[in-house]
Design a protein around this motif. Structure first.
Motif, short mmCIF file in Angstrom:
data_model
loop_
_atom_site.label_atom_id
_atom_site.label_comp_id
_atom_site.label_asym_id
_atom_site.label_seq_id
_atom_site.Cartn_x
_atom_site.Cartn_y
_atom_site.Cartn_z
N LEU A 67 1.00 -1.58 -0.14
CA LEU A 67 0.17 0.67 0.03
C LEU A 67 1.22 1.26 0.08
N ALA A 68 0.55 1.93 -1.23
CA ALA A 68 1.35 3.18 -1.02
C ALA A 68 0.40 4.51 -0.14
N VAL A 69 0.83 5.44 0.56
CA VAL A 69 -0.11 6.87 1.09
C VAL A 69 0.79 7.96 0.50
N VAL A 70 0.10 8.78 -0.56
CA VAL A 70 1.20 9.65 -1.31
C VAL A 70 0.34 10.93 -1.00
N GLY A 71 1.06 12.19 -1.32
CA GLY A 71 -0.47 13.70 -0.88
C GLY A 71 0.19 14.28 -1.99
N PHE A 72 -0.89 15.37 -2.05
CA PHE A 72 -0.58 15.96 -2.91
C PHE A 72 -0.62 18.01 -2.95
N ASP A 73 -0.38 18.53 -3.33
CA ASP A 73 -0.57 19.75 -2.91
C ASP A 73 -0.23 20.62 -1.69
N PRO A 81 3.34 5.50 10.67
CA PRO A 81 3.99 4.07 11.36
C PRO A 81 4.25 2.65 10.95
N GLY A 82 5.38 2.66 10.28
CA GLY A 82 5.69 1.00 10.17
C GLY A 82 6.16 0.81 8.86
N CYS A 83 6.12 1.93 7.90
CA CYS A 83 6.55 2.07 6.25
C CYS A 83 7.38 2.97 6.56
N THR A 84 7.54 3.19 4.79
CA THR A 84 9.24 3.86 4.65
C THR A 84 9.47 4.72 3.46
N PRO A 85 9.61 6.03 3.84
CA PRO A 85 9.69 7.13 3.03
C PRO A 85 10.19 6.63 1.63
N ILE A 86 9.04 7.42 0.10
CA ILE A 86 9.46 7.12 -0.59
C ILE A 86 10.09 7.99 -0.71
N PRO A 87 11.96 7.82 -1.49
CA PRO A 87 12.34 9.08 -1.53
C PRO A 87 11.81 10.32 -2.70
N GLU A 88 12.37 10.74 -2.18
CA GLU A 88 12.22 12.67 -3.29
C GLU A 88 12.18 12.08 -4.90
N ASN A 89 13.34 12.03 -4.89
CA ASN A 89 13.28 11.71 -6.31
C ASN A 89 12.53 10.59 -7.02
N LYS A 90 12.06 9.82 -6.19
CA LYS A 90 11.24 8.82 -6.50
C LYS A 90 9.71 9.54 -6.52
N LEU A 91 9.01 9.70 -6.11
CA LEU A 91 7.92 10.48 -5.87
C LEU A 91 6.92 10.54 -7.74
N SER A 102 5.19 14.27 -1.06
CA SER A 102 4.94 13.66 -0.42
C SER A 102 4.94 11.91 -0.12
N GLY A 103 5.15 10.85 0.58
CA GLY A 103 4.28 9.28 0.37
C GLY A 103 5.05 8.55 1.25
N PHE A 104 4.55 7.11 0.97
CA PHE A 104 5.29 6.37 2.27
C PHE A 104 4.75 5.02 1.60
N THR A 136 -5.69 23.27 -1.95
CA THR A 136 -6.06 22.40 -1.93
C THR A 136 -5.35 21.15 -1.71
N GLY A 137 -6.19 20.19 -1.13
CA GLY A 137 -5.65 18.73 0.22
C GLY A 137 -5.53 17.64 -1.60
N LYS A 138 -4.88 16.67 -1.78
CA LYS A 138 -5.37 15.31 -2.27
C LYS A 138 -4.75 13.87 -1.55
N ILE A 139 -4.96 12.87 -1.67
CA ILE A 139 -4.14 12.11 -1.24
C ILE A 139 -4.43 10.53 -1.82
N CYS A 140 -3.52 10.02 -2.18
CA CYS A 140 -3.62 9.10 -3.13
C CYS A 140 -3.11 7.70 -2.41
#
Length: 251
Positions: free
Chosen positions: A94-100, A108-118, A124-126, A152-156
């Motif tokens: 599962l990925a949790v990604v933020g926008f705007d 917690p329990g998840c791994t940050p996605i490197p900035e250049n891989k977003l 941002s994302g995990f 505005t703000g979104k999540i995916c």
């Protein structure tokens, strides 16, 4: 009653309680949020590619969260992934990604996605690898995030194969927001699938970016989701789970 009978009764009672405790522990998957899991909505979600036979991943988000007007920190944001199928999922991610204006700070329990891989457009994302999700079970992740009420703000929430090459399900990017900003209140409630209308200076009737329920950002058909095999491999090598998609911009 004799002392022997009393001892036997106490032993039987203790044995029953122990059996019940063990049974309860077996029912709940490790790390899952149980009784306090909030009700959620899969609004904005869509099946992308066919999952293995009998496996049906799905995600939900709370219909309402709040943001602290002083700190910008959100409260009540929980990402839940479920397997509504009839067979165990095996390894998925599962990925949790933020926008705007919505920035994911920690899961917690998840791994940050490197900035250049977003993914393009995200901030941002995990990634949250799951070794298995049994049929009919779900697992929830508490998401620490901030929300800039001036935007505005979104999540995916995409659900992928463990190698990141196939996206089975994707929810969003879906907005949170309010059409009635309250900058002087301690907190502002944000509703799922509502485009945020930023607070404006007194007397300024302009500046809003939405009115009422916003049109849900299209999850898109499967042919618009482009798997990033190289990114997935890189994240796997780094100990995370693969990322899923590059959004193709329309011009």
């Amino acid at each position: 009653m004799s002392s022997v009978a009393r001892t036997r009764r106490r032993g039987a009672t203790a044995g029953s309680l122990l059996t019940a405790a063990v049974a309860a522990a077996l029912v709940l998957p490790a790390g899952a949020v149980a009784d306090d899991t909030p009700g959620g909505s899969s609004e904005g979600g869509k099946v992308m590619s066919k999952a293995p036979d009998g496996v049906q991943p799905e995600t939900t988000l709370p219909e309402k969260i709040t943001v602290d007007n002083k700190t910008g920190k959100t409260k009540g944001l929980v990402a839940t992934v479920s397997n509504t199928g009839t067979k165990d999922s095996g390894k998925i991610s599962l990925a949790v990604v933020g926008f705007d204006g919505l920035t994911v700070k920690d899961v917690p329990g998840c791994t940050p996605i490197p900035e250049n891989k977003l993914p393009k457009g995200s901030n941002s994302g995990f990634t949250c690898p799951l070794s298995n999700l049994s049929a009919g079970k779900s697992k929830s992740f508490k998401v620490a995030a901030t929300f800039d009420l001036a935007k505005t703000g979104k999540i995916c929430l995409p659900v992928q194969s463990a190698d990141g090459r196939t996206t089975f399900w994707q929810q969003g990017p879906v907005p949170f927001g309010t059409t009635s900003p309250s900058p002087n209140a301690p907190v502002t409630p944000l509703l799922l699938n509502t485009v945020n209308k930023p607070a404006t200076p007194a007397g300024d009737k302009g500046g809003g970016t939405g009115s009422g329920k916003g049109e849900l950002p299209s999850t898109g058909p499967a042919d618009r989701v482009l798997p990033l095999g190289a990114v997935g491999a890189a994240l796997m090598a780094a100990g995370g789970a693969g990322l899923w998609w590059t959004r193709r911009r329309t011009t």
